[in-house]
Structure formats: structure tokens, C-alpha cells
Design a protein around this motif. Structure first.
Motif, short mmCIF file in Angstrom:
data_model
loop_
_atom_site.label_atom_id
_atom_site.label_comp_id
_atom_site.label_asym_id
_atom_site.label_seq_id
_atom_site.Cartn_x
_atom_site.Cartn_y
_atom_site.Cartn_z
N LEU A 1 0.84 -1.20 0.00
CA LEU A 1 0.00 0.00 0.00
C LEU A 1 0.88 1.25 0.00
O LEU A 1 0.61 2.20 -0.75
N ASP A 2 1.93 1.24 0.80
CA ASP A 2 2.86 2.37 0.81
C ASP A 2 3.44 2.59 -0.59
O ASP A 2 3.48 3.71 -1.08
N LEU A 3 3.86 1.50 -1.22
CA LEU A 3 4.44 1.59 -2.55
C LEU A 3 3.43 2.18 -3.54
O LEU A 3 3.76 3.07 -4.32
N LEU A 4 2.19 1.72 -3.49
CA LEU A 4 1.16 2.23 -4.40
C LEU A 4 0.91 3.72 -4.18
O LEU A 4 0.78 4.49 -5.14
N VAL A 5 0.83 4.13 -2.94
CA VAL A 5 0.57 5.54 -2.63
C VAL A 5 1.75 6.41 -3.04
O VAL A 5 1.57 7.43 -3.71
N LEU A 6 2.96 6.00 -2.67
CA LEU A 6 4.13 6.79 -3.01
C LEU A 6 4.32 6.89 -4.52
O LEU A 6 4.62 7.96 -5.05
N GLU B 1 12.34 6.76 -0.13
CA GLU B 1 11.64 5.56 0.32
C GLU B 1 11.02 4.83 -0.87
O GLU B 1 11.07 3.59 -0.95
N LEU B 2 10.46 5.58 -1.81
CA LEU B 2 9.87 4.99 -3.01
C LEU B 2 10.94 4.23 -3.80
O LEU B 2 10.71 3.11 -4.25
N GLU B 3 12.10 4.83 -3.94
CA GLU B 3 13.19 4.18 -4.67
C GLU B 3 13.55 2.84 -4.02
O GLU B 3 13.71 1.83 -4.71
#
Length: 101
Positions: A3-8, A79-81
Motif C-alpha cells: 500500500l505504501d508503494l502504491l501511494v508513493l 523511500e519509493l526508490e
């Protein structure tokens, strides 16, 4: 994690979005394969904001309602990277297992 990955990733692509806009974008961009429950999204947004990955500002939506808009920070880009690298490694590992079978 995911979910974090999708949002970021969404915020890196779109820029600033409110929570419901994030839900809609993820749903549409995934051809309706992924759905994010608002009950999961808002605690995740709060946690990501506390971590410094995103920041928020109040603004009016397209329908003149007041909403919190979220935006990626430089720490969020880092963080996304890292999250993208971890995800690619996971996919690579799963593909290897499927080929092995």
C-alpha cells in the motif's frame, strides 16, 4: 508494504492528491484489479506523514469540499526508490520459483 508503494508511486506520478483521489487513481490505473479500502488508506497516510515521506495541506476539491491533499517529500522519493527495488527483487524471486516448478 505494498500500500505504501502504491501511494508513493501514485503521488510521484500525479503530484498532489486527496485520499479519495488516491483510491480512484489506484483502482483506475490497475484496470480495476486493485482496490484500496479507505479504512486502510487513511491510517497508512497518517503513518507515512509521521515518517516524513509525505506532507499534507488542506485545500478545496473539484466539488468545492475541503480535503487534505498529500504530496511526496524528498524523503518519500528515497523511500519509493527503496520500495521499488525491494518489490522488483520480490517479483524476480517469485518468477524464479515459477520457472523452477
Amino acid at each position: 508494504g505494498s500500500l505504501d508503494l502504491l501511494v508513493l508511486k501514485t503521488l510521484s506520478q500525479i503530484g498532489s492528491l486527496h485520499g479519495y483521489g488516491l483510491v480512484l487513481h489506484i483502482q483506475r490505473a490497475s484496470d480495476e484489479l486493485l482496490s484500496v479500502e479507505e479504512g486502510s488508506l487513511y491510517p497508512a497516510l497518517h503513518r507515512m506523514e509521521q515518517s516524513g515521506w509525505i506532507r499534507s495541506d488542506w485545500a478545496l476539491t473539484e466539488t468545492n469540499r475541503k480535503a487534505k491533499y498529500y504530496k511526496l517529500t524528498p524523503a518519500g522519493r528515497k523511500e519509493l526508490e527503496q520500495a521499488e527495488k525491494s518489490f522488483e527483487q520480490l517479483v524476480k524471486g517469485i518468477r524464479a520459483i515459477f520457472r523452477y516448478a
